[in-house]
Design a protein around this motif. Structure first.
Motif, PDB file in Angstrom:
ATOM      1  N   TYR A 165       0.743  -1.326  -0.143  1.00 56.47           N
ATOM      2  CA  TYR A 165       0.174  -0.058   0.094  1.00 56.47           C
ATOM      3  C   TYR A 165       0.737   1.336  -0.057  1.00 56.47           C
ATOM      4  O   TYR A 165       0.348   2.161  -0.542  1.00 56.47           O
ATOM      5  CB  TYR A 165      -1.151   0.009   1.369  1.00 56.47           C
ATOM      6  CG  TYR A 165      -1.678  -1.429   1.593  1.00 56.47           C
ATOM      7  CD1 TYR A 165      -2.123  -2.212   0.499  1.00 56.47           C
ATOM      8  CD2 TYR A 165      -1.498  -1.650   2.943  1.00 56.47           C
ATOM      9  CE1 TYR A 165      -2.732  -3.346   0.896  1.00 56.47           C
ATOM     10  CE2 TYR A 165      -2.174  -3.027   3.185  1.00 56.47           C
ATOM     11  CZ  TYR A 165      -2.488  -3.887   2.186  1.00 56.47           C
ATOM     12  OH  TYR A 165      -3.173  -5.020   2.446  1.00 56.47           O
ATOM     13  N   VAL A 202     -14.269   3.978  -4.566  1.00 57.71           N
ATOM     14  CA  VAL A 202     -13.765   2.641  -4.058  1.00 57.71           C
ATOM     15  C   VAL A 202     -14.562   2.213  -2.778  1.00 57.71           C
ATOM     16  O   VAL A 202     -14.006   1.390  -1.984  1.00 57.71           O
ATOM     17  CB  VAL A 202     -12.209   2.729  -3.875  1.00 57.71           C
ATOM     18  CG1 VAL A 202     -11.526   2.901  -5.139  1.00 57.71           C
ATOM     19  CG2 VAL A 202     -12.001   3.915  -2.699  1.00 57.71           C
ATOM     20  N   GLU A 261      -9.318  -1.863   3.198  1.00 60.82           N
ATOM     21  CA  GLU A 261      -9.352  -0.343   3.309  1.00 60.82           C
ATOM     22  C   GLU A 261      -8.186   0.164   2.625  1.00 60.82           C
ATOM     23  O   GLU A 261      -8.190   1.223   1.943  1.00 60.82           O
ATOM     24  CB  GLU A 261      -9.924   0.049   4.464  1.00 60.82           C
ATOM     25  CG  GLU A 261     -11.416  -0.441   4.747  1.00 60.82           C
ATOM     26  CD  GLU A 261     -11.826   0.081   6.170  1.00 60.82           C
ATOM     27  OE1 GLU A 261     -12.986   0.383   6.279  1.00 60.82           O
ATOM     28  OE2 GLU A 261     -10.726   0.361   7.211  1.00 60.82           O
ATOM     29  N   GLN A 278      -5.582  -1.036   0.952  1.00 63.19           N
ATOM     30  CA  GLN A 278      -5.445  -1.333  -0.448  1.00 63.19           C
ATOM     31  C   GLN A 278      -6.467  -0.426  -1.432  1.00 63.19           C
ATOM     32  O   GLN A 278      -5.709  -0.020  -2.557  1.00 63.19           O
ATOM     33  CB  GLN A 278      -5.823  -2.757  -0.607  1.00 63.19           C
ATOM     34  CG  GLN A 278      -5.168  -3.314  -1.915  1.00 63.19           C
ATOM     35  CD  GLN A 278      -4.911  -4.966  -1.867  1.00 63.19           C
ATOM     36  OE1 GLN A 278      -5.783  -5.624  -1.281  1.00 63.19           O
ATOM     37  NE2 GLN A 278      -3.943  -5.287  -2.528  1.00 63.19           N
ATOM     38  N   ARG A 279      -7.500  -0.240  -0.692  1.00 62.21           N
ATOM     39  CA  ARG A 279      -8.435   0.866  -1.672  1.00 62.21           C
ATOM     40  C   ARG A 279      -8.033   2.029  -1.956  1.00 62.21           C
ATOM     41  O   ARG A 279      -8.219   2.901  -2.929  1.00 62.21           O
ATOM     42  CB  ARG A 279      -9.886   0.307  -1.536  1.00 62.21           C
ATOM     43  CG  ARG A 279     -10.507  -0.732  -1.946  1.00 62.21           C
ATOM     44  CD  ARG A 279     -11.721  -1.126  -1.624  1.00 62.21           C
ATOM     45  NE  ARG A 279     -12.141  -1.474  -0.047  1.00 62.21           N
ATOM     46  CZ  ARG A 279     -12.964  -1.402   0.750  1.00 62.21           C
ATOM     47  NH1 ARG A 279     -14.068  -0.822   0.063  1.00 62.21           N
ATOM     48  NH2 ARG A 279     -12.986  -1.566   1.792  1.00 62.21           N
ATOM     49  N   LEU A 312      -5.542   2.335  -4.226  1.00 65.09           N
ATOM     50  CA  LEU A 312      -5.918   2.657  -5.666  1.00 65.09           C
ATOM     51  C   LEU A 312      -6.404   3.740  -5.990  1.00 65.09           C
ATOM     52  O   LEU A 312      -6.270   4.310  -7.122  1.00 65.09           O
ATOM     53  CB  LEU A 312      -6.944   1.309  -5.781  1.00 65.09           C
ATOM     54  CG  LEU A 312      -7.645   1.499  -7.197  1.00 65.09           C
ATOM     55  CD1 LEU A 312      -6.821   1.042  -8.287  1.00 65.09           C
ATOM     56  CD2 LEU A 312      -8.999   0.788  -7.260  1.00 65.09           C
ATOM     57  N   THR A 346      -5.326  -6.779  -5.365  1.00 65.14           N
ATOM     58  CA  THR A 346      -6.472  -7.404  -4.828  1.00 65.14           C
ATOM     59  C   THR A 346      -6.334  -8.345  -3.725  1.00 65.14           C
ATOM     60  O   THR A 346      -7.039  -9.182  -3.138  1.00 65.14           O
ATOM     61  CB  THR A 346      -7.422  -8.034  -5.696  1.00 65.14           C
ATOM     62  OG1 THR A 346      -6.810  -9.009  -6.390  1.00 65.14           O
ATOM     63  CG2 THR A 346      -8.013  -7.189  -7.073  1.00 65.14           C
ATOM     64  N   LEU A 404      -8.345  -8.118  -0.725  1.00 63.03           N
ATOM     65  CA  LEU A 404      -9.803  -7.725  -0.654  1.00 63.03           C
ATOM     66  C   LEU A 404     -10.621  -8.920  -0.672  1.00 63.03           C
ATOM     67  O   LEU A 404     -10.250 -10.066  -1.150  1.00 63.03           O
ATOM     68  CB  LEU A 404      -9.859  -7.155  -1.988  1.00 63.03           C
ATOM     69  CG  LEU A 404      -9.052  -5.959  -2.037  1.00 63.03           C
ATOM     70  CD1 LEU A 404      -9.362  -5.137  -3.538  1.00 63.03           C
ATOM     71  CD2 LEU A 404      -9.536  -4.798  -0.963  1.00 63.03           C
ATOM     72  N   SER A 438     -15.031  -6.445  -3.183  1.00 57.71           N
ATOM     73  CA  SER A 438     -14.161  -5.277  -3.495  1.00 57.71           C
ATOM     74  C   SER A 438     -13.109  -5.544  -4.427  1.00 57.71           C
ATOM     75  O   SER A 438     -12.699  -4.660  -5.256  1.00 57.71           O
ATOM     76  CB  SER A 438     -13.191  -4.982  -2.111  1.00 57.71           C
ATOM     77  OG  SER A 438     -14.100  -4.780  -1.048  1.00 57.71           O
ATOM     78  N   SER A 439     -12.939  -6.833  -4.667  1.00 60.73           N
ATOM     79  CA  SER A 439     -11.858  -7.334  -5.829  1.00 60.73           C
ATOM     80  C   SER A 439     -12.574  -6.940  -7.309  1.00 60.73           C
ATOM     81  O   SER A 439     -11.739  -6.613  -7.977  1.00 60.73           O
ATOM     82  CB  SER A 439     -11.861  -8.921  -5.930  1.00 60.73           C
ATOM     83  OG  SER A 439     -10.355  -9.239  -5.972  1.00 60.73           O
ATOM     84  N   VAL A 490     -12.281  -3.277  -7.779  1.00 59.17           N
ATOM     85  CA  VAL A 490     -10.981  -2.640  -8.059  1.00 59.17           C
ATOM     86  C   VAL A 490     -10.728  -2.997  -9.606  1.00 59.17           C
ATOM     87  O   VAL A 490     -10.198  -2.380 -10.342  1.00 59.17           O
ATOM     88  CB  VAL A 490      -9.788  -3.420  -7.132  1.00 59.17           C
ATOM     89  CG1 VAL A 490      -8.288  -3.264  -7.597  1.00 59.17           C
ATOM     90  CG2 VAL A 490     -10.258  -2.847  -5.957  1.00 59.17           C
ATOM     91  N   HIS A 498     -12.325  -0.897 -11.652  1.00 56.15           N
ATOM     92  CA  HIS A 498     -11.736   0.534 -12.097  1.00 56.15           C
ATOM     93  C   HIS A 498     -10.391   0.164 -13.142  1.00 56.15           C
ATOM     94  O   HIS A 498     -10.020   1.025 -13.889  1.00 56.15           O
ATOM     95  CB  HIS A 498     -11.101   1.024 -10.475  1.00 56.15           C
ATOM     96  CG  HIS A 498     -12.089   1.636 -10.037  1.00 56.15           C
ATOM     97  ND1 HIS A 498     -12.726   2.829 -10.412  1.00 56.15           N
ATOM     98  CD2 HIS A 498     -12.762   1.393  -8.746  1.00 56.15           C
ATOM     99  CE1 HIS A 498     -13.326   3.124  -9.357  1.00 56.15           C
ATOM    100  NE2 HIS A 498     -13.667   2.551  -8.621  1.00 56.15           N
TER     101      HIS A 498
END
Ligand SMILES: Nc1ncnc2c1ncn2[C@@H]1O[C@H](COP(=O)(O)OP(=O)(O)O)[C@@H](O)[C@H]1O
Ligand SMILES: [Mg+2]
Length: 259
Positions: free
Chosen positions: A108, A143, A160, A162-163, A166, A183, A186, A190-191, A194, A197
Motif C-alpha cells: 500500500y 472505491v 481499506e 489497499q483501496r 488504488l 486485490t 480484498l 471489493s476485488s 478494483v 476500475h
C-alpha cells in the motif's frame, strides 16, 4: 466470485507504453548475489490490461519495479512512453511517478500520519498542486470509502488501505499504471470493484495497465497474461476463462525449477 469476462478488447496498436528489452537484475545481500531477472522482454500498449503471473519469488514485483523506474535493471532497457529510463535522473523518475506513471504497491505505501483523503492528495502535493476536493472525494466514494475519508491507515483494515492506494492512483490519472497484487487483501466484492476500475482505466481511458496477480479471476479479465518462472517470461496467454488461467498457472508453477 464469478469471472466477468466481457468481449475481449481488440488488440491495441501503436507505440508501446511500456517496453522492456532483455532486462536482468541481481540483488546483493550480505555479500550473497541473488539473481532475480534473467533477461525479460515485453511490450504493453495503451488500452491494454496485462497480467503477470507466476509462483512467489519468481521475480514479478522486481520486474514491475524495474518497469516503473523504482529499481534500475543491471542490463537491458526499459522504455516508458518513449523515454529510456536509463537516461532519466532520479528526479525525472520521481516526477514521472507523481504524474504519468501510477503504482499501486502490494504493501500500500500509505503515509500512516495522513488521513485517507490526504493520502489520495499526495501525488498532487508532491507536484505542488492543489488537489480538486470533489475529485478526491469522488474517487474515495468510487472505491467505497467515502465514510473513511478522515481515517488514518493504522485504524484501517488491509482491504481499506489497499483501496486507498488504488484511489490515490485514480486521482492521479496516470496514463500508465502498475499494480502489484492490488486485490491481495480484498474480499471478492471489493476485488471486482478494483478490477472494474483498472479495466476502465485501460479500456475506457486508454491507459496501459500492468497488474501482478496470483488470482486467476483477476488475470482472466485481463487482455493478456504473461507467465513468469524463475526470473524469465515463459509463456503468454489471451485468456478465455478463469478455469483455463488456473490450469495454465498450475502448469507453469508445477514445472518450476525444471530449466
Ligand atoms: N531488495 C531485495 N534485496 C534482495 N533480494 C531481493 C530484493 N527484492 C527481491 N529479492 C529477492 O528476489 C526474488 C524475487 O522476489 P520478487 O520479485 O519479490 O518475487 P515475486 O514478486 O514474484 O514474489 C526473491 O528471492 C526475493 O527474496
Ligand atoms: Mg511480489
Amino acid at each position: 466470485m464469478t469471472a466477468t469476462l466481457e468481449q475481449p478488447a481488440p488488440t491495441p496498436t501503436g507505440q508501446p507504453a511500456v517496453a522492456a528489452r532483455d532486462i536482468t537484475k541481481t540483488f546483493t545481500t550480505g555479500g550473497t548475489q541473488v539473481p532475480v531477472l534473467h533477461g525479460v522482454s515485453l511490450e504493453a500498449r495503451p488500452g491494454e490490461m496485462v497480467a503477470v503471473m507466476g509462483a512467489s519469488g519468481s521475480g514479478k514485483s522486481t520486474l514491475l519495479y524495474c518497469l516503473a523506474g523504482l529499481e534500475r535493471p543491471d542490463a537491458g532497457e526499459v522504455v516508458v512512453n518513449g523515454r529510456n529510463l536509463a537516461e532519466c535522473s532520479r528526479a525525472d523518475l520521481a516526477r514521472m511517478r507523481r504524474g504519468e506513471v501510477g503504482f499501486v504497491f502490494q504493501a500500500y505505501n500509505l503515509v500512516p500520519t495522513l488521513t485517507a483523503f490526504e493520502n489520495v492528495c499526495l501525488p498532487h502535493l508532491l507536484r505542488h498542486e492543489k488537489a480538486d476536493v470533489a475529485v478526491v472525494e469522488g474517487v474515495l466514494e468510487s472505491v467505497g470509502l467515502a465514510h473513511r475519508r478522515d481515517a488514518r491507515p493504522p485504524s484501517m483494515s488491509g482491504g481499506e488501505q489497499q483501496r486507498v492506494a488504488l484511489a490515490r492512483v485514480l486521482a492521479q490519472q496516470p496514463s500508465t499504471i502498475f499494480a502489484d497484487e492490488p486485490t491481495g487483501a480484498l474480499d471478492s466484492r471489493s476485488s471486482e470493484l478494483v478490477l472494474g476500475h483498472l479495466g476502465r482505466l485501460a479500456h475506457r481511458d486508454d491507459a496501459c495497465v500492468v497488474v501482478v496477480t496470483h488470482d486467476p479471476t483477476v488475470a482472466a479479465s485481463c487482455d493478456r497474461i504473461l507467465f513468469m518462472r524463475d526470473g524469465l517470461l515463459v509463456d503468454e496467454l489471451r485468456p478465455t476463462s478463469t478455469e483455463q488461467v488456473a490450469r495454465a498457472l498450475a502448469g507453469i508453477t508445477s514445472r518450476r525449477g525444471e530449466c
